[in-house]
Design a protein around this motif. Sequence first.
Motif, PDB file in Angstrom:
ATOM      1  N   MET A 154      -9.883  27.664 -10.899  1.00  0.00           N
ATOM      2  CA  MET A 154     -11.189  27.507 -10.849  1.00  0.00           C
ATOM      3  C   MET A 154     -11.833  28.644 -10.354  1.00  0.00           C
ATOM      4  SD  MET A 154     -13.335  24.233  -9.204  1.00  0.00           S
ATOM      5  CE  MET A 154     -12.591  24.557  -7.972  1.00  0.00           C
ATOM      6  N   ASN A 155     -12.615  29.414 -10.704  1.00  0.00           N
ATOM      7  CA  ASN A 155     -13.584  30.369 -10.038  1.00  0.00           C
ATOM      8  C   ASN A 155     -14.743  29.859  -9.473  1.00  0.00           C
ATOM      9  OD1 ASN A 155     -11.288  32.417 -10.445  1.00  0.00           O
ATOM     10  ND2 ASN A 155     -12.268  32.679 -12.584  1.00  0.00           N
TER      11      ASN A 155
ATOM     12  N   THR B  66     -17.628  30.356  -5.653  1.00  0.00           N
ATOM     13  CA  THR B  66     -17.892  30.977  -4.423  1.00  0.00           C
ATOM     14  C   THR B  66     -17.710  29.894  -3.211  1.00  0.00           C
ATOM     15  OG1 THR B  66     -20.178  30.209  -4.477  1.00  0.00           O
ATOM     16  CG2 THR B  66     -19.446  32.249  -5.470  1.00  0.00           C
ATOM     17  N   VAL B  67     -17.700  30.572  -2.216  1.00  0.00           N
ATOM     18  CA  VAL B  67     -17.670  29.751  -0.891  1.00  0.00           C
ATOM     19  C   VAL B  67     -18.384  28.725  -0.564  1.00  0.00           C
ATOM     20  CG1 VAL B  67     -17.203  29.794   1.836  1.00  0.00           C
ATOM     21  CG2 VAL B  67     -16.164  31.527   0.614  1.00  0.00           C
ATOM     22  N   LYS B  68     -19.752  28.998  -0.981  1.00  0.00           N
ATOM     23  CA  LYS B  68     -20.688  27.952  -1.041  1.00  0.00           C
ATOM     24  C   LYS B  68     -20.910  26.867  -1.866  1.00  0.00           C
ATOM     25  CE  LYS B  68     -25.911  27.654  -1.355  1.00  0.00           C
ATOM     26  NZ  LYS B  68     -27.253  28.441  -1.347  1.00  0.00           N
ATOM     27  N   ARG B  69     -20.495  27.522  -3.292  1.00  0.00           N
ATOM     28  CA  ARG B  69     -20.482  26.214  -4.284  1.00  0.00           C
ATOM     29  C   ARG B  69     -19.175  25.468  -3.995  1.00  0.00           C
ATOM     30  NH1 ARG B  69     -24.526  25.293  -5.403  1.00  0.00           N
ATOM     31  NH2 ARG B  69     -23.532  23.440  -5.687  1.00  0.00           N
ATOM     32  N   PHE B  70     -18.182  25.821  -3.608  1.00  0.00           N
ATOM     33  CA  PHE B  70     -16.876  24.946  -3.283  1.00  0.00           C
ATOM     34  C   PHE B  70     -17.211  24.005  -2.377  1.00  0.00           C
ATOM     35  CE2 PHE B  70     -12.943  24.412  -0.932  1.00  0.00           C
ATOM     36  CZ  PHE B  70     -12.188  23.767  -1.823  1.00  0.00           C
ATOM     37  N   MET B  71     -17.980  24.404  -1.294  1.00  0.00           N
ATOM     38  CA  MET B  71     -18.384  23.436  -0.043  1.00  0.00           C
ATOM     39  C   MET B  71     -19.166  22.467  -0.732  1.00  0.00           C
ATOM     40  SD  MET B  71     -17.971  25.592   3.411  1.00  0.00           S
ATOM     41  CE  MET B  71     -19.585  26.436   2.942  1.00  0.00           C
ATOM     42  N   LEU B  72     -20.154  22.769  -1.219  1.00  0.00           N
ATOM     43  CA  LEU B  72     -21.231  21.712  -1.796  1.00  0.00           C
ATOM     44  C   LEU B  72     -20.699  21.002  -2.931  1.00  0.00           C
ATOM     45  CD1 LEU B  72     -24.610  23.888  -1.224  1.00  0.00           C
ATOM     46  CD2 LEU B  72     -23.301  22.520   0.188  1.00  0.00           C
ATOM     47  N   ASP B  73     -20.060  21.466  -3.860  1.00  0.00           N
ATOM     48  CA  ASP B  73     -19.421  20.845  -4.904  1.00  0.00           C
ATOM     49  C   ASP B  73     -18.466  19.739  -4.716  1.00  0.00           C
ATOM     50  OD1 ASP B  73     -21.358  22.327  -6.519  1.00  0.00           O
ATOM     51  OD2 ASP B  73     -19.771  23.477  -7.253  1.00  0.00           O
ATOM     52  N   TYR B  74     -17.948  19.791  -3.568  1.00  0.00           N
ATOM     53  CA  TYR B  74     -16.664  18.943  -3.324  1.00  0.00           C
ATOM     54  C   TYR B  74     -17.079  18.152  -1.992  1.00  0.00           C
ATOM     55  CZ  TYR B  74     -13.818  20.848  -6.890  1.00  0.00           C
ATOM     56  OH  TYR B  74     -13.602  21.391  -8.417  1.00  0.00           O
ATOM     57  N   LEU B  75     -17.896  18.385  -1.185  1.00  0.00           N
ATOM     58  CA  LEU B  75     -18.371  17.739   0.058  1.00  0.00           C
ATOM     59  C   LEU B  75     -18.874  16.183  -0.155  1.00  0.00           C
ATOM     60  CD1 LEU B  75     -17.912  18.109   3.242  1.00  0.00           C
ATOM     61  CD2 LEU B  75     -20.261  18.699   2.993  1.00  0.00           C
ATOM     62  N   THR B  76     -18.063  15.520  -0.618  1.00  0.00           N
ATOM     63  CA  THR B  76     -18.335  13.992  -1.028  1.00  0.00           C
ATOM     64  C   THR B  76     -18.852  13.308   0.527  1.00  0.00           C
ATOM     65  OG1 THR B  76     -16.392  13.173  -1.053  1.00  0.00           O
ATOM     66  CG2 THR B  76     -17.161  14.012  -3.023  1.00  0.00           C
ATOM     67  N   ASP B  77     -19.662  12.285   0.386  1.00  0.00           N
ATOM     68  CA  ASP B  77     -19.638  11.311   1.676  1.00  0.00           C
ATOM     69  C   ASP B  77     -18.235  11.177   2.358  1.00  0.00           C
ATOM     70  OD1 ASP B  77     -22.369  11.603   1.054  1.00  0.00           O
ATOM     71  OD2 ASP B  77     -22.001   9.694  -0.247  1.00  0.00           O
TER      72      ASP B  77
ATOM     73  N   THR C 128     -10.868  31.759  -5.732  1.00  0.00           N
ATOM     74  CA  THR C 128     -10.081  30.964  -7.080  1.00  0.00           C
ATOM     75  C   THR C 128      -9.514  30.216  -6.240  1.00  0.00           C
ATOM     76  OG1 THR C 128      -9.977  33.045  -8.230  1.00  0.00           O
ATOM     77  CG2 THR C 128      -8.437  30.960  -9.006  1.00  0.00           C
ATOM     78  N   VAL C 129      -9.868  28.667  -6.803  1.00  0.00           N
ATOM     79  CA  VAL C 129      -9.401  27.504  -5.979  1.00  0.00           C
ATOM     80  C   VAL C 129      -8.212  27.104  -7.016  1.00  0.00           C
ATOM     81  CG1 VAL C 129      -9.475  25.190  -5.390  1.00  0.00           C
ATOM     82  CG2 VAL C 129     -11.538  26.893  -5.307  1.00  0.00           C
ATOM     83  N   PRO C 130      -6.901  27.178  -6.610  1.00  0.00           N
ATOM     84  CA  PRO C 130      -5.707  27.035  -7.159  1.00  0.00           C
ATOM     85  C   PRO C 130      -5.191  25.677  -7.908  1.00  0.00           C
ATOM     86  CG  PRO C 130      -5.167  27.156  -4.934  1.00  0.00           C
ATOM     87  CD  PRO C 130      -6.623  27.265  -5.172  1.00  0.00           C
ATOM     88  N   SER C 131      -5.938  24.680  -7.407  1.00  0.00           N
ATOM     89  CA  SER C 131      -5.693  23.370  -7.823  1.00  0.00           C
ATOM     90  C   SER C 131      -6.729  22.414  -7.764  1.00  0.00           C
ATOM     91  CB  SER C 131      -4.311  22.831  -7.096  1.00  0.00           C
ATOM     92  OG  SER C 131      -4.266  21.495  -7.326  1.00  0.00           O
ATOM     93  N   ASN C 132      -7.146  21.549  -8.437  1.00  0.00           N
ATOM     94  CA  ASN C 132      -7.954  20.473  -8.513  1.00  0.00           C
ATOM     95  C   ASN C 132      -7.348  19.159  -8.028  1.00  0.00           C
ATOM     96  OD1 ASN C 132     -10.058  21.561  -9.588  1.00  0.00           O
ATOM     97  ND2 ASN C 132      -9.504  21.524 -11.759  1.00  0.00           N
TER      98      ASN C 132
END
Length: 373
Positions: free
Chosen positions: A1-2, A4-15, A327-331
Amino acid sequence: MNTTVKRFMLDYLTDQRFEMIVNELLKEQARYYNVSDELHSMVDEFISELPLHYPEPNTFEIIEEIKKVSTTFVSYYRDEFESEILGGLWDLSQFSMSWMPSEQTEVKQPWVIRTTSAPPPVMDIENEPPLEDDTLDWLASSSGSENVHATVKEKDEEYSTIQYIECALIPKGYIGYDDRLAELDEQNYKEIINQFKPQLALALVNFVYEVIHYSNPNPLASVFGELTNDTSYVKITEDSDCDHGYGMQIYLEDRSMYASKSVKEHYEERTKDWMESDPWYRKGNDVPEFPVTTPEYIRYVEMIEDLDGTPQYLFAPFTFYLNEEITVPSNESQVIDDLLFQFIHVLTFQGFTKEEQVDMIRYANEYYEQVMS
């Protein structure tokens, strides 16, 4: 998964992950106060057993609440609480070199190339609506370390300050208090941890607020120059020293590249004296040049160790790294958990706001100069 650092944090920062990170940072904060191994184990166990305020795995209530905070509000979580009603977020999105060492006599040119930025917007202060009386009262009452509770005022579902957000981890209207972690002992650790958790949660809210509103589209290379042939200064690689096998890295320069003339002269004098006193060295030998460490990728575990001591590497304010591609290597959920904590742990190590980080970096630069001189 390609991404950015910003998008990775905001997309996965659940409560749930937000609370997990607060708990893990609590453990790290306690460790930095050099508590005994026994006390640290007690703290670790206590924090791990704290009930979760957010048991559902895929909710984003905290981020949605932070998004409601007005963009004219600039937040700092420290006890000396400030709110720049007219300040906006212009400075947040600029690449500022104010964190660099004061003496830069031999700085490599690519590092100091700066992007051309438009001047800050002109504020029409004369025509700005006057502050309401209760807002002025709130600002006047928020200079101490006590909790401040104010009546929630919403305008078009927008909060005027970060203290109004609805968050189970933070009492409404909460500002903070003095950090008592240095007082940790076997009798009071539960009380102090429970007291400090909302403080740390508020700090993380401030960080997320600035991440959300960071808007500079330029990559880091536009400021740093071609320090590396890679397209990004941040990457994720396999790393056996990290849980579940992956670790983040950042391409950093060393402070030795910016050593002042006085530091180099002191090094030369000290080395010369040592050589003259050592019988194995022949008189007249040239004094070795001041050693300069070249830029390189620094692994997560190495960055934390460096930042925790006398920082040798120049780690810029966190906003510099937000647009870097990764690039995030795993979901896999556990991999995401680990990487999310690594990024937030590193990016908040020097403070939870850009202003805080610039102050901390300046201090580190001065301290490096003192140690080396």
